[in-house]
Design a protein around this motif. Structure first.
Motif, short mmCIF file in Angstrom:
data_model
loop_
_atom_site.label_atom_id
_atom_site.label_comp_id
_atom_site.label_asym_id
_atom_site.label_seq_id
_atom_site.Cartn_x
_atom_site.Cartn_y
_atom_site.Cartn_z
N GLY A 165 0.82 -1.20 0.00
CA GLY A 165 0.00 0.00 0.00
C GLY A 165 0.86 1.25 0.00
N ASP A 166 0.29 2.33 0.50
CA ASP A 166 0.99 3.62 0.50
C ASP A 166 2.05 3.62 1.61
OD1 ASP A 166 1.82 6.22 0.27
OD2 ASP A 166 -0.07 7.11 0.97
N VAL A 167 3.33 3.70 1.22
CA VAL A 167 4.41 3.72 2.21
C VAL A 167 4.97 5.13 2.40
CG1 VAL A 167 5.03 1.32 1.69
CG2 VAL A 167 6.25 3.20 0.54
N SER A 168 4.43 6.11 1.70
CA SER A 168 4.98 7.47 1.78
C SER A 168 4.92 7.98 3.20
CB SER A 168 4.23 8.41 0.83
OG SER A 168 2.86 8.46 1.17
N GLY A 169 6.06 8.49 3.68
CA GLY A 169 6.15 9.01 5.03
C GLY A 169 6.23 7.95 6.11
N GLY A 170 6.26 6.67 5.71
CA GLY A 170 6.19 5.59 6.68
C GLY A 170 7.54 5.03 7.08
N GLN A 171 7.51 4.22 8.13
CA GLN A 171 8.69 3.48 8.61
C GLN A 171 8.60 2.07 8.05
OE1 GLN A 171 10.99 5.00 10.86
NE2 GLN A 171 9.81 6.87 10.47
N VAL A 172 9.65 1.65 7.33
CA VAL A 172 9.63 0.36 6.64
C VAL A 172 10.78 -0.51 7.15
CG1 VAL A 172 9.82 -0.81 4.41
CG2 VAL A 172 8.57 1.36 4.59
N VAL A 185 14.60 -1.93 -0.79
CA VAL A 185 14.99 -0.67 -0.16
C VAL A 185 14.87 0.47 -1.16
CG1 VAL A 185 16.92 0.62 0.82
CG2 VAL A 185 16.55 -1.76 1.49
N ALA A 186 15.46 0.29 -2.34
CA ALA A 186 15.43 1.34 -3.35
C ALA A 186 14.00 1.66 -3.77
CB ALA A 186 16.26 0.92 -4.56
N ALA A 187 13.17 0.62 -3.93
CA ALA A 187 11.79 0.83 -4.35
C ALA A 187 10.99 1.56 -3.27
CB ALA A 187 11.13 -0.50 -4.69
N ALA A 188 11.23 1.21 -2.01
CA ALA A 188 10.51 1.86 -0.91
C ALA A 188 10.90 3.33 -0.80
CB ALA A 188 10.78 1.13 0.40
N LYS A 189 12.20 3.61 -0.96
CA LYS A 189 12.64 5.00 -0.91
C LYS A 189 12.05 5.79 -2.08
CE LYS A 189 15.23 6.53 1.69
NZ LYS A 189 15.05 7.16 3.02
N ALA A 190 12.02 5.17 -3.26
CA ALA A 190 11.44 5.84 -4.42
C ALA A 190 9.95 6.10 -4.22
CB ALA A 190 11.67 5.01 -5.68
N ALA A 191 9.29 5.24 -3.42
CA ALA A 191 7.86 5.41 -3.15
C ALA A 191 7.59 6.37 -2.00
CB ALA A 191 7.22 4.05 -2.85
N GLY A 192 8.64 6.97 -1.42
CA GLY A 192 8.46 8.00 -0.41
C GLY A 192 8.58 7.57 1.03
N ALA A 193 9.07 6.37 1.30
CA ALA A 193 9.24 5.93 2.68
C ALA A 193 10.17 6.88 3.42
CB ALA A 193 9.80 4.51 2.73
N ALA A 194 9.81 7.22 4.65
CA ALA A 194 10.60 8.17 5.42
C ALA A 194 11.88 7.53 5.95
CB ALA A 194 9.78 8.72 6.58
N ARG A 195 11.78 6.29 6.39
CA ARG A 195 12.95 5.59 6.93
C ARG A 195 12.83 4.10 6.60
NH1 ARG A 195 17.20 6.02 10.26
NH2 ARG A 195 16.79 8.23 10.45
N VAL A 196 13.91 3.54 6.11
CA VAL A 196 13.95 2.12 5.80
C VAL A 196 15.07 1.47 6.62
CG1 VAL A 196 14.28 0.35 4.02
CG2 VAL A 196 13.10 2.50 3.46
N THR A 197 14.69 0.50 7.42
CA THR A 197 15.64 -0.28 8.22
C THR A 197 15.80 -1.65 7.59
OG1 THR A 197 14.97 0.87 10.26
CG2 THR A 197 16.08 -1.27 10.50
N VAL A 198 17.03 -2.11 7.48
CA VAL A 198 17.33 -3.41 6.86
C VAL A 198 18.07 -4.28 7.87
CG1 VAL A 198 18.42 -4.61 4.93
CG2 VAL A 198 17.49 -2.32 4.61
N THR A 199 17.67 -5.54 7.95
CA THR A 199 18.36 -6.48 8.82
C THR A 199 18.96 -7.61 8.01
OG1 THR A 199 16.49 -7.99 9.22
CG2 THR A 199 16.60 -6.01 10.56
N ASP A 200 20.14 -8.06 8.44
CA ASP A 200 20.82 -9.19 7.82
C ASP A 200 21.98 -9.59 8.72
OD1 ASP A 200 20.78 -10.31 4.64
OD2 ASP A 200 22.60 -10.74 5.78
N PRO A 201 22.33 -10.88 8.77
CA PRO A 201 23.47 -11.27 9.59
C PRO A 201 24.82 -11.06 8.90
CG PRO A 201 22.44 -13.21 8.66
CD PRO A 201 21.57 -12.05 8.27
N VAL A 202 24.82 -10.72 7.62
CA VAL A 202 26.06 -10.61 6.85
C VAL A 202 26.43 -9.13 6.69
CG1 VAL A 202 27.22 -11.14 4.67
CG2 VAL A 202 25.53 -12.74 5.62
N PRO A 203 27.53 -8.68 7.27
CA PRO A 203 27.89 -7.24 7.19
C PRO A 203 28.04 -6.74 5.76
CG PRO A 203 29.24 -8.38 8.84
CD PRO A 203 28.48 -9.44 8.11
#
Length: 339
Positions: A165-172, A185-203
């Protein structure tokens, strides 16, 4: 011509194949690049993807770009020599899902390099490929073939974001920083997400997520990492493991949306399903894409930072080394084969 053929788990061969001739309604494309996808790696490692098992040798590959060579009888399209991306899907156009405007879940689709049906649909990891002329998409000005090879996986990522749905201004939150997770990540930022947090065990994987535009990077194997969000509005599970889905369900706000994008293994997967009820969480699946393929070509043309997600280009003769590299998340993000 050379092609990359999978015969079974661990049995990948670069083989001389007969050059195809375009049939009625088809176009012949000289393939320049093909991206190694997670599903290609599954066929190589395990002999199948989910419930789709190899039953005959199959040319791999569905992330392919190249130039038009010629057309078969009755076919028209971009002029020979035009740089194109190849849409890998041919939905039936007749089933209830197609009629409902959801061709990505067509029950009788044909998808390049897929063992979902038998005989299998041969893929695009070959020097030339004959496809329906309707599968060709000319590249917009400013988009070269190398970056355009990201069109298919970026379409998958954009479809997942739109499913939320609409992620603009949202926390993802995105769990999993593989190639698809980074493109989410790139798609969410392009759709206007305010902050995107990513998790992974591999640095190293988290490093690629930063290239894609992630605001916060979290070690998935460190519950004390200071970057963990208290809650988010939208979570996209892109790792394909049950622990990632469990994380999404525990971090999503009440009434929030979780999109399962990563392909979980067949059978039962343990996760905190009770939270779906008590927090009235919306859990949605995301499979492939539809119109997003046309949209992402413009996005790729406008944003050069996508180049940083292509970690290597490997000649087709060295496909085995390319697959080894693509499977090593500490050394690569997206690996392309060059024909």
């Amino acid at each position: 011509m050379l092609g990359c053929v999978i015969h079974g788990a661990g049995d990948l061969r670069v083989t001389e194949l007969p050059a195809p001739e375009p049939g009625p309604g088809q176009a012949l494309v000289a393939v320049r690049y093909g991206g190694i996808c997670g599903s290609d790696l599954h066929y190589w490692r395990h002999g199948g993807v989910g419930d789709f098992r190899l039953r005959e040798p199959m040319v791999l590959g569905h992330e392919v770009v190249g130039t038009v060579v010629s057309y078969g009888a009755g076919a028209t399209g971009p002029a020979p020599g035009t740089a194109v991306a190849v849409h890998p899907a041919t939905p039936c156009g007749r089933c209830p899902e197609c009629a409902d405007g959801r061709p990505n879940v067509c029950r009788d689709t044909r998808y390049l390099g897929s063992a979902a049906r038998f005989p299998h649909v041969q893929g695009g990891f070959a020097a030339q490929v004959a496809v329906s002329a309707g599968q060709l998409r000319p590249l917009p000005d400013g988009l070269g073939l190398r970056r355009a090879a990201l069109a298919e996986p970026l379409s998958v990522a954009l479809h997942a974001v739109r499913r939320a749905g609409d992620v603009s201004g949202g926390q993802v939150l995105v769990t999993g920083a593989g190639p698809i997770g980074c493109l989410v990540v790139a798609a969410a930022k392009a759709a206007g997400a305010a902050r995107v947090t990513v998790t992974d065990p591999v640095p190293e994987a988290l490093g690629y997520a930063a290239v894609a535009g992630a605001d916060t990077l979290v070690r998935a194997d460190d519950p004390a990492d200071a970057g963990w969000p208290a809650e988010v509005d939208v979570a996209v599970e892109a790792s394909g493991v049950a622990a990632g889905l469990d994380t999404c369900l525990r971090r999503i706000r009440r009434g929030g949306v979780v999109v399962q994008l990563g392909m979980l293994p067949p059978g039962q997967s343990p996760f905190a399903g009770h939270l779906v009820v008590s927090r009235e969480i919306e859990l949605r699946g995301a499979f492939r894409f539809a119109a997003e393929f046309d949209d992402v070509l413009q996005l790729l043309a406008a944003k050069g930072e996508f180049d940083g997600l292509i970690s290597a280009v490997v000649p087709i003769r060295d496909a085995a080394a390319g697959f080894d590299l693509a499977a090593d998340r500490g050394r690569s993000c997206k690996v392309l084969l060059e024909f």
